[in-house]
Design a protein around this motif. Sequence first.
Motif, PDB file in Angstrom:
ATOM      1  N   TRP A   1       2.625  -0.060  -4.489  1.00 30.58           N
ATOM      2  CA  TRP A   1       3.895  -0.755  -4.332  1.00 30.58           C
ATOM      3  C   TRP A   1       4.583  -0.303  -3.059  1.00 30.58           C
ATOM      4  O   TRP A   1       4.575   0.879  -2.728  1.00 30.58           O
ATOM      5  N   ALA A   2       5.173  -1.246  -2.351  1.00 28.93           N
ATOM      6  CA  ALA A   2       5.922  -0.913  -1.141  1.00 28.93           C
ATOM      7  C   ALA A   2       7.016   0.094  -1.495  1.00 28.93           C
ATOM      8  O   ALA A   2       7.694  -0.048  -2.504  1.00 28.93           O
ATOM      9  N   GLY A   3       7.161   1.116  -0.681  1.00 29.56           N
ATOM     10  CA  GLY A   3       8.155   2.147  -0.934  1.00 29.56           C
ATOM     11  C   GLY A   3       7.691   3.190  -1.931  1.00 29.56           C
ATOM     12  O   GLY A   3       8.501   3.978  -2.426  1.00 29.56           O
ATOM     13  N   GLY A   4       6.392   3.214  -2.225  1.00 33.27           N
ATOM     14  CA  GLY A   4       5.856   4.191  -3.174  1.00 33.27           C
ATOM     15  C   GLY A   4       6.138   5.624  -2.742  1.00 33.27           C
ATOM     16  O   GLY A   4       6.169   5.935  -1.559  1.00 33.27           O
ATOM     17  N   LYS A   5       6.330   6.486  -3.714  1.00 30.16           N
ATOM     18  CA  LYS A   5       6.715   7.875  -3.449  1.00 30.16           C
ATOM     19  C   LYS A   5       5.585   8.877  -3.678  1.00 30.16           C
ATOM     20  O   LYS A   5       5.809  10.078  -3.636  1.00 30.16           O
ATOM     21  N   LYS A   6       4.394   8.416  -3.912  1.00 29.39           N
ATOM     22  CA  LYS A   6       3.276   9.301  -4.256  1.00 29.39           C
ATOM     23  C   LYS A   6       3.093  10.414  -3.228  1.00 29.39           C
ATOM     24  O   LYS A   6       2.922  11.580  -3.591  1.00 29.39           O
ATOM     25  N   GLN A   7       3.143  10.084  -1.955  1.00 27.00           N
ATOM     26  CA  GLN A   7       2.933  11.082  -0.913  1.00 27.00           C
ATOM     27  C   GLN A   7       4.135  12.006  -0.727  1.00 27.00           C
ATOM     28  O   GLN A   7       4.032  13.028  -0.057  1.00 27.00           O
ATOM     29  N   LEU A   8       5.271  11.665  -1.301  1.00 27.51           N
ATOM     30  CA  LEU A   8       6.490  12.462  -1.122  1.00 27.51           C
ATOM     31  C   LEU A   8       6.776  13.411  -2.285  1.00 27.51           C
ATOM     32  O   LEU A   8       7.728  14.193  -2.220  1.00 27.51           O
ATOM     33  N   LEU A   9       5.955  13.375  -3.326  1.00 26.69           N
ATOM     34  CA  LEU A   9       6.246  14.169  -4.518  1.00 26.69           C
ATOM     35  C   LEU A   9       6.335  15.670  -4.226  1.00 26.69           C
ATOM     36  O   LEU A   9       7.189  16.358  -4.778  1.00 26.69           O
ATOM     37  N   LYS A  10       5.482  16.195  -3.356  1.00 31.75           N
ATOM     38  CA  LYS A  10       5.557  17.620  -3.007  1.00 31.75           C
ATOM     39  C   LYS A  10       6.912  17.952  -2.401  1.00 31.75           C
ATOM     40  O   LYS A  10       7.503  18.982  -2.708  1.00 31.75           O
ATOM     41  N   GLN A  11       7.410  17.078  -1.552  1.00 34.72           N
ATOM     42  CA  GLN A  11       8.711  17.301  -0.923  1.00 34.72           C
ATOM     43  C   GLN A  11       9.845  17.186  -1.943  1.00 34.72           C
ATOM     44  O   GLN A  11      10.857  17.876  -1.835  1.00 34.72           O
ATOM     45  N   PHE A  12       9.697  16.322  -2.918  1.00 31.97           N
ATOM     46  CA  PHE A  12      10.729  16.114  -3.939  1.00 31.97           C
ATOM     47  C   PHE A  12      10.783  17.252  -4.955  1.00 31.97           C
ATOM     48  O   PHE A  12      11.810  17.483  -5.580  1.00 31.97           O
TER      49      PHE A  12
ATOM     50  N   TYR B   1       2.464  -6.354  -2.362  1.00 30.20           N
ATOM     51  CA  TYR B   1       3.047  -7.393  -3.213  1.00 30.20           C
ATOM     52  C   TYR B   1       4.080  -8.133  -2.373  1.00 30.20           C
ATOM     53  O   TYR B   1       5.054  -7.546  -1.918  1.00 30.20           O
ATOM     54  N   ARG B   2       3.837  -9.413  -2.155  1.00 33.60           N
ATOM     55  CA  ARG B   2       4.763 -10.204  -1.340  1.00 33.60           C
ATOM     56  C   ARG B   2       4.790 -11.618  -1.890  1.00 33.60           C
ATOM     57  O   ARG B   2       3.766 -12.177  -2.264  1.00 33.60           O
ATOM     58  N   VAL B   3       5.989 -12.190  -1.932  1.00 30.32           N
ATOM     59  CA  VAL B   3       6.135 -13.581  -2.346  1.00 30.32           C
ATOM     60  C   VAL B   3       6.829 -14.362  -1.239  1.00 30.32           C
ATOM     61  O   VAL B   3       7.554 -13.796  -0.424  1.00 30.32           O
ATOM     62  N   ASN B   4       6.615 -15.672  -1.230  1.00 27.59           N
ATOM     63  CA  ASN B   4       7.264 -16.527  -0.237  1.00 27.59           C
ATOM     64  C   ASN B   4       8.651 -16.938  -0.730  1.00 27.59           C
ATOM     65  O   ASN B   4       9.103 -16.488  -1.786  1.00 27.59           O
ATOM     66  N   SER B   5       9.311 -17.808   0.004  1.00 26.28           N
ATOM     67  CA  SER B   5      10.675 -18.221  -0.338  1.00 26.28           C
ATOM     68  C   SER B   5      10.750 -18.950  -1.682  1.00 26.28           C
ATOM     69  O   SER B   5      11.807 -19.013  -2.297  1.00 26.28           O
ATOM     70  N   LYS B   6       9.621 -19.480  -2.147  1.00 24.25           N
ATOM     71  CA  LYS B   6       9.584 -20.153  -3.442  1.00 24.25           C
ATOM     72  C   LYS B   6       9.222 -19.195  -4.579  1.00 24.25           C
ATOM     73  O   LYS B   6       9.111 -19.602  -5.723  1.00 24.25           O
ATOM     74  N   GLY B   7       9.008 -17.933  -4.247  1.00 21.79           N
ATOM     75  CA  GLY B   7       8.677 -16.934  -5.254  1.00 21.79           C
ATOM     76  C   GLY B   7       7.205 -16.845  -5.597  1.00 21.79           C
ATOM     77  O   GLY B   7       6.832 -16.177  -6.559  1.00 21.79           O
ATOM     78  N   SER B   8       6.347 -17.505  -4.811  1.00 17.81           N
ATOM     79  CA  SER B   8       4.907 -17.483  -5.075  1.00 17.81           C
ATOM     80  C   SER B   8       4.231 -16.349  -4.313  1.00 17.81           C
ATOM     81  O   SER B   8       4.480 -16.162  -3.124  1.00 17.81           O
ATOM     82  N   PHE B   9       3.363 -15.623  -5.003  1.00 20.63           N
ATOM     83  CA  PHE B   9       2.590 -14.549  -4.388  1.00 20.63           C
ATOM     84  C   PHE B   9       1.748 -15.162  -3.274  1.00 20.63           C
ATOM     85  O   PHE B   9       1.072 -16.157  -3.483  1.00 20.63           O
TER      86      PHE B   9
END
Length: 142
Positions: free
Chosen positions: A12-23, A128-136
């Motif tokens: 997912w965009a903005g995932g935090k997996k790589q930041l967990l050590k820092q957190f 994960y991205r959708v267009n202006s009509k909400g379609s993947f």
Amino acid sequence: MVRVEIPTIVKWAGGKKQLLKQFQKFFPSKIENYFEPFVGGGAVLFYILQTYSPKKVLISDTNEELINCYEVIKNNVEELILSLKKHKANHNKEYYYKIRELNPKELNNIERASRTIYLNKTCFNGLYRVNSKGSFNVPIGS
């Protein structure tokens, strides 16, 4: 110490997996209740579950398809696995675009979750991205 592998359901965009050590230094020594307003792929959620075993967990996100995935995993995981196996068995370029074009609102919750996970795992860059009509609208990955 952060465990080596924190599972996530989807990339997912903005995932935090790589930041967990820092957190890690910011987490308290004990967590009984955990509330996640933007769960996304769930890296922080799964870290909290593995490390603290909270008594109460509440997750949310603005993406309906994503929340449906978590609800199906919670309530119908066996049926979801069967549906995902069908996607795996049929996976090719033509099949990907056929599944991508389906309207998730016309599918039952298990089919919707399976579609979302399948597309996320097989699309370009797991985006994960959708267009202006909400379609993947992400093309197939390699």
